[in-house]
Each structure stands twice: as structure tokens, then as C-alpha cells.
Design an enzyme around this catalytic site. Structure first.
Site, PDB file in Angstrom:
ATOM      1  CG  ASP A   9      -1.892   1.123   1.288  1.00 34.25           C
ATOM      2  OD1 ASP A   9      -1.807   2.041   0.444  1.00 34.25           O
ATOM      3  OD2 ASP A   9      -2.744   1.111   2.193  1.00 34.25           O
ATOM      4  CG  ASP A 104      -2.628   3.323  -2.796  1.00 41.16           C
ATOM      5  OD1 ASP A 104      -3.744   2.761  -2.767  1.00 41.16           O
ATOM      6  OD2 ASP A 104      -2.104   3.839  -1.804  1.00 41.16           O
ATOM      7  CD  GLU A 105      -5.305  -1.017  -0.200  1.00 39.25           C
ATOM      8  OE1 GLU A 105      -5.818  -1.896   0.491  1.00 39.25           O
ATOM      9  OE2 GLU A 105      -5.807   0.109  -0.344  1.00 39.25           O
TER      10      GLU A 105
HETATM   11  P1  TTP Z   1      -5.302   4.994   0.519  1.00 38.22           P
HETATM   12  O1  TTP Z   1      -4.262   3.946   0.293  1.00 38.22           O
HETATM   13  O2  TTP Z   1      -6.487   4.645   1.342  1.00 38.22           O
HETATM   14  O3  TTP Z   1      -4.670   6.281   1.171  1.00 38.22           O
HETATM   15  P2  TTP Z   1      -3.247   6.941   0.939  1.00 38.22           P
HETATM   16  O4  TTP Z   1      -2.396   6.131   0.039  1.00 38.22           O
HETATM   17  O5  TTP Z   1      -3.465   8.353   0.489  1.00 38.22           O
HETATM   18  O6  TTP Z   1      -2.658   7.004   2.396  1.00 38.22           O
HETATM   19  P3  TTP Z   1      -2.051   5.803   3.273  1.00 38.22           P
HETATM   20  O7  TTP Z   1      -0.619   6.174   3.507  1.00 38.22           O
HETATM   21  O8  TTP Z   1      -2.837   5.795   4.527  1.00 38.22           O
HETATM   22  O9  TTP Z   1      -2.185   4.542   2.467  1.00 38.22           O
HETATM   23  O10 TTP Z   1      -5.861   5.481  -0.885  1.00 38.22           O
HETATM   24  C1  TTP Z   1      -5.022   5.610  -2.029  1.00 38.22           C
HETATM   25  C2  TTP Z   1      -5.419   6.819  -2.844  1.00 38.22           C
HETATM   26  O11 TTP Z   1      -6.776   6.740  -3.226  1.00 38.22           O
HETATM   27  C3  TTP Z   1      -5.292   8.120  -2.100  1.00 38.22           C
HETATM   28  O12 TTP Z   1      -3.991   8.652  -2.228  1.00 38.22           O
HETATM   29  C4  TTP Z   1      -6.342   8.977  -2.712  1.00 38.22           C
HETATM   30  C5  TTP Z   1      -7.402   8.017  -3.194  1.00 38.22           C
HETATM   31  N1  TTP Z   1      -8.573   8.038  -2.282  1.00 38.22           N
HETATM   32  C6  TTP Z   1      -9.662   8.832  -2.600  1.00 38.22           C
HETATM   33  O13 TTP Z   1      -9.668   9.493  -3.644  1.00 38.22           O
HETATM   34  N2  TTP Z   1     -10.736   8.874  -1.745  1.00 38.22           N
HETATM   35  C7  TTP Z   1     -10.774   8.155  -0.569  1.00 38.22           C
HETATM   36  O14 TTP Z   1     -11.758   8.223   0.194  1.00 38.22           O
HETATM   37  C8  TTP Z   1      -9.638   7.327  -0.245  1.00 38.22           C
HETATM   38  C9  TTP Z   1      -9.625   6.546   1.045  1.00 38.22           C
HETATM   39  C10 TTP Z   1      -8.569   7.318  -1.122  1.00 38.22           C
HETATM   40 MG    MG Z   2      -2.185   4.076   0.309  1.00 39.67          MG
END
Ligand code: TTP
Ligand code: MG
Length: 366
Positions: A9, A104-105
Site C-alpha cells: 500500500d 495504490d494497493e
Molecule cells: P489509501 O491507500 O487509502 O490512502 P493513501 O495512500 O493516500 O494514504 P495511506 O498512507 O494511509 O495509504 O488510498 C489511495 C489513494 O486513493 C489516495 O492517495 C487517494 C485516493 N482516495 C480517494 O480518492 N478517496 C478516498 O476516500 C480514499 C480513502 C482514497
Molecule cells: Mg495508500
């Protein structure tokens, strides 16, 4: 034998890409999202902004109240998609069993991978280094015997962290794990559990199968397994379908167009029901029918396919296609097929929307 699952992630993904491309954004709270004046919403923010309580899906106006010097940066979706593709290519060097959850995951099943002498820990470390070299962003990783624990683990030491849960450590790890870390246990459920003294998965183990089913309905049996660190779900590779069809080879050749037309409704009905099942299964994938087609294989084994664009894929469309295709040969017919081709996915969907749908789908799945 126990499996080896890696969950990867990226850290504050959209924000990390923006900071990479404009280093002046580093070291100060930033959020990627829509403008407050247009009732925008935060997609994500960097870790500096998180200290002010800013988070994904928060209204930008609210975020600015909590952190007045927060800088709002607009989206660049094409860059995020490119970065996602590069990550995917790196993953593919380790396994073909990859299940993406979002841009991203992803889960990787590396049980049978011979890379890094078969060590999932070394593979995850190498993947983290390679992503950082290629994209100048960091990703966190979790390594565990199943998907549930791999995901918990990737979050354990975020950002830029990695946590390994070996099979022998599972029981102890999960015993102390707060129930709120179980995906599907939201704030409300965790709050209710707290009221009855259930804080950790260990506490939850005191409830029997039946008690869990009474309180949590269909989620009960799954909770029973998860609080014991058990999760049998496999890593599912998903490939977008380009078409869907049903065909049938007849025991006796069909000798006339009328005979073929008589067979059409059954084929059509089966195709429609398979199509319905498919669309229900992937609600987040926005499949759209772009073409209808029929296929005929004649007695001499030559075959022909005829398709039509701009169609609602109705029975009448197939009847006309079948008539035209039939005229291409004067042979009896041994096989008939009907199908649809799907439109190429649109790349300008609103990602927030996709996210909401994805979450819904995941909830349904859980
Ligand atoms: P995430 O992996 O949930 O968040 P992140 O990568 O920004 O932060 P973390 O370090 O906690 O993993 O989501 C990945 C991307 O998806 C995030 O950068 C933006 C997008 N996203 C949205 O557009 N809306 C949302 O509600 C979420 C949770 C994520
Ligand atoms: Mg993330």
C-alpha cells in the site's frame, strides 16, 4: 501448507506523487482534492496534514478549518494511473497472482515464487526499494499467511514501513489486535463491542459461533474466523473481460434459417442471464455493452462472425445478425453463438465515485 501473502500500500499516494513533482510541497501540510469554494472533498493528504486530523473524504472547507495553512493541490489522475502501472510491472516480476484493490494497493500471493530464495520478506523489501527507485514514492508492506493479516501488517508501521507476521506468531499477534483493525468492523461496531468489554480479538474469542451469528448476522461466522487469525480467501487475479458469449454445437446440423432462428431465443436467454451475473459480480467495473455479435460454424467447419455496433443487445438485433450471417454460406449449421463485446473502460471516471463503489463492493464481499 501455509501461504505467503504480501500486501502493498503506497503512502499518502496522490499526495506523494504531488510532492515528488513539486518538492516545495514537502515538509508542510498539503491535501489533494477539490476546491473549498466548489464544495470540494479531500482525496488524501500528506502525513503532516494528518496531524491536524485532516483525512480522506473530508470536506475541504472542514479541512481548512482544522488546518488553516493547509495547501490544497488539484488532482492529476493520469500521473496516478501511470505510477500504478509501474508498480504493477514491478509486482509482476515476483508473481502473477496479483489482486489490485485500488490504484495504490494490491495483494500478492508469492507462496510459489522462487524469487529471493523464496523469502517473502526479502521480496517485499526488494519491491519497496524498487518502487522508490522507479517512482520516488514510498510504499508500506505487510507479509503474513493470509490476506486479512497482510493488510493489517502493511498498516502497522506506515509510512515507509514493513511488518512481517510469521505463521508461528499469528496467534499471539491477533490475540492482542484491537477489533477495530478488522476490516468490516467500523466505528459503530467497535463502539458497541467496547460497551460490552470487547477491545481485542482475544476478547472476541470468548463469544461462540452462535452468539456471534446472533449479534452480527452474516458477518458473525467471518468474525469467528478473523479473530482467530484465520482467513482462507484466495488472492484473485482479475482480468477485465472484453466480451461474453454463449455458444452451442448441435447434435444434428440445422438445415435452414428457420431452424436456426428457432434456436436463438434459448441462446439469447442464457447469454442475458450470464451477462446479468457478470454485471452483478463486478459492479465497480462499469461494463457497457458496445457490440452484439453472432457466430455460425457451418457443416464444413468454416465459421463466420457478424457484429453490430450501437446496440442494446436485444433479441431482434440477434435475429437480423443471424439472418445476414446465415446468407454467407449455403451449408447446414453445426454451431451457433451469440455474445456481446464490452466498451473499453472510460478513463475519466471520477475516482471518488469509483472509490465509493469499490468500498461498497468490498463491504458486500466481506
Ligand atoms: P489509501 O491507500 O487509502 O490512502 P493513501 O495512500 O493516500 O494514504 P495511506 O498512507 O494511509 O495509504 O488510498 C489511495 C489513494 O486513493 C489516495 O492517495 C487517494 C485516493 N482516495 C480517494 O480518492 N478517496 C478516498 O476516500 C480514499 C480513502 C482514497
Ligand atoms: Mg495508500
Amino acid at each position: 501448507m501455509s501461504r505467503k501473502i504480501i500486501h502493498i500500500d503506497a503512502d499518502c499516494f496522490y499526495a506523494a506523487i504531488e510532492m515528488r513533482d513539486d518538492p516545495s510541497l514537502r515538509g508542510r501540510p498539503i491535501a489533494v482534492g477539490g476546491d473549498a469554494t466548489r464544495r470540494g472533498v479531500i482525496s488524501t493528504c500528506n502525513y503532516e496534514a494528518r496531524e491536524y486530523g485532516v483525512h480522506s473524504a473530508m470536506a475541504t472547507s472542514q479541512a481548512l478549518r482544522q488546518c488553516p495553512h493547509l495547501l490544497i493541490v488539484p488532482h492529476h489522475f493520469e500521473k496516478y494511473r501511470q505510477a500504478s502501472t509501474v508498480m504493477r510491472e514491478i509486482f509482476e516480476d515476483y508473481t502473477s497472482l496479483i489482486e489490485p484493490l485500488s490504484l495504490d494497493e494490491a495483494y500478492l500471493d508469492v507462496t510459489d515464487s522462487s524469487r529471493c530464495k523464496g523469502s517473502a520478506t526479502l521480496m517485499a523489501q526488494e519491491i519497496r526499494e524498487r518502487v522508490e527507485d522507479a517512482l520516488s514514492i514510498t510504499v508500506s508492506a505487510g507479509i503474513a499467511p493470509n490476506k486479512f493479516l497482510a493488510k493489517v501488517a502493511s498498516d502497522w508501521q506506515k509510512p515507509d514501513g514493513m511488518t512481517v507476521i510469521n505463521p508461528t506468531e499469528v496467534d499471539e499477534f491477533v490475540f492482542k489486535l484491537p477489533v477495530a483493525k478488522i476490516s468490516g468492523v467500523g466505528k459503530v461496531t467497535a463502539g458497541k463491542m467496547r460497551q460490552v468489554g470487547i477491545i481485542t480479538c482475544g476478547d472476541l474469542r470468548a463469544l461462540s459461533h452462535q452468539e456471534l451469528a446472533e449479534v452480527f448476522g452474516s458477518f458473525g461466522p467471518r468474525l469467528y474466523e478473523l479473530c482467530r487469525g484465520r482467513d482462507e480467501r484466495s488472492v484473485k487475479i482479475y482480468r477485465r473481460r472484453k466480451s461474453l458469449s454463449v455458444e452451442h454445437t448441435y447434435a444434428q446440423d440445422l438445415d435452414s434459417l428457420d431452424e436456426c432462428l428457432l434456436k436463438l431465443p434459448d441462446l439469447f436467454d442464457e447469454m442475458i442471464s450470464r451477462l446479468d451475473i457478470h454485471l452483478d459480480k463486478y459492479p465497480e467495473e462499469s461494463y457497457e455493452v458496445a457490440k452484439a455479435f453472432v457466430k455460425i460454424k457451418f457443416a464444413d467447419f468454416t465459421s463466420t462472425t457478424l457484429e453490430r455496433v450501437d446496440t442494446q443487445a436485444r433479441l431482434g438485433d440477434y435475429r437480423r445478425l443471424l439472418q445476414q450471417a446465415y446468407e454467407r454460406s449455403d451449408q447446414p449449421v453445426r454451431l451457433l453463438g451469440v455474445g456481446v463485446r464490452f466498451a473499453e473502460p472510460q478513463h475519466d471516471e471520477e475516482p471518488d465515485d469509483v472509490f465509493a463503489q469499490l468500498e461498497l463492493a468490498l463491504e458486500k464481499q466481506a
